[in-house]
Enzyme design. Structure first.
Site, short mmCIF file in Angstrom:
data_model
loop_
_atom_site.label_atom_id
_atom_site.label_comp_id
_atom_site.label_asym_id
_atom_site.label_seq_id
_atom_site.Cartn_x
_atom_site.Cartn_y
_atom_site.Cartn_z
N SER A 1 0.85 -1.19 0.00
CA SER A 1 0.00 0.00 0.00
C SER A 1 0.88 1.24 0.00
CB SER A 1 -0.89 0.01 1.25
OG SER A 1 -1.52 1.26 1.44
N TYR B 1 -2.58 -0.08 10.46
CA TYR B 1 -2.56 -0.54 9.06
C TYR B 1 -1.24 -0.18 8.40
CZ TYR B 1 -3.96 -1.05 4.18
OH TYR B 1 -4.04 -1.43 2.86
#
Length: 257
Positions: free
Chosen positions: A142, A155
């Site tokens: 990501s 995250y």
């Protein structure tokens, strides 16, 4: 170009969203796809589409956070398929929160799925790829591994780990013919996004969807198919010179803000 004929691919978290798009595309390009998801029912949704289109696939229930369970799944796959050519570590969960609002339970769950899940599947795959002379591992990372994002404390921690695991595996096994790369998407329009908007902004879904889309310089979210196209390239023989790389697919989010 980009043929995956006679190859076997394992795609985790392939019951919906990005994983499903990757599994469908790989099957269209000739691969047999082992479709892994938390429940066999979710995996079967993708397999049914592949079979209907004339492809080859099998649905497998797999909790990527379960080390023993993952080993068993990969052992069963090796009985059915003589080679494991490609692993796509796509399974993962999201979380929204700062260091103050992230609970210990949140941290543990994010680690178990997003970090340990990658470790579990990669270890099982490498064990099978080494005797056959190589293979490809692609990790779903990501832009959270590259830049600071608000309320993505846990995250971002997990995706930073995925990035470093990618580099480490690429370095450790480059001489054994195993390539390892990762993809770093920005926001992608998946069922998770729709569910998040419905839960968090009931009655304002369309307005908030537009706001989230415009937050990226390109003015929209990516589609799962666009992520799948990059995954196909990186897992194909045409990308045979690429390893140890992190590919942003972010609509300009990292460099054009």
């Amino acid at each position: 170009m980009f043929s995956l004929s006679h190859k076997t691919a394992v795609v985790t978290g392939a019951g919906s969203g990005i994983g499903q798009a990757i599994a469908l595309l790989f099957a269209r390009q000739g691969a047999h796809v082992e479709v892994l998801d938390l429940t066999v029912e979710a995996a079967q949704v993708t397999v049914d589409q592949i079979i209907e289109a004339g492809g080859s696939a099998r649905a497998v229930a797999c909790d990527v956070s379960d080390h023993v369970g993952v080993k068993k799944v990969f052992e069963e796959i090796s009985i059915r398929r003589p080679r494991l050519d490609i692993l796509v570590n796509n399974a993962g969960i999201a979380h929204i929160g700062s260091v103050l609002t992230t609970t210990e339970g949140d941290m543990d769950r994010l680690y178990q799925v997003n970090i340990k899940g990658v470790y579990n599947c990669a270890q099982a795959a490498v064990e099978r790829m080494l005797p056959q002379g190589g293979g490809v591992i692609l990790n779903m990372c990501s832009i959270a591994a590259q830049m600071g994002l608000a309320d993505r404390f846990a995250y971002s921690m997990t995706k930073g780990a995925v990035l470093m695991m990618t580099y480490s595996m690429a370095k450790d096994f480059i001489k054994q013919g195993i390539r390892c790369n990762c993809i770093n998407p920005a926001r992608v329009h998946t069922p998770f996004v729709d569910g998040y908007l419905a839960k968090t902004y009931p009655g304002q879904e369309a307005e908030m969807f537009q706001k989230l889309s415009e937050a990226q310089p390109i003015g929209r979210m990516a589609s799962p198919d666009e992520i799948a196209a990059l995954a196909l390239y990186l897992c194909s023989d045409e990308a045979g010179f690429i390893t140890g790389s992190a590919y942003p697919i972010d609509g300009g989010a990292v460099n054009l803000r």
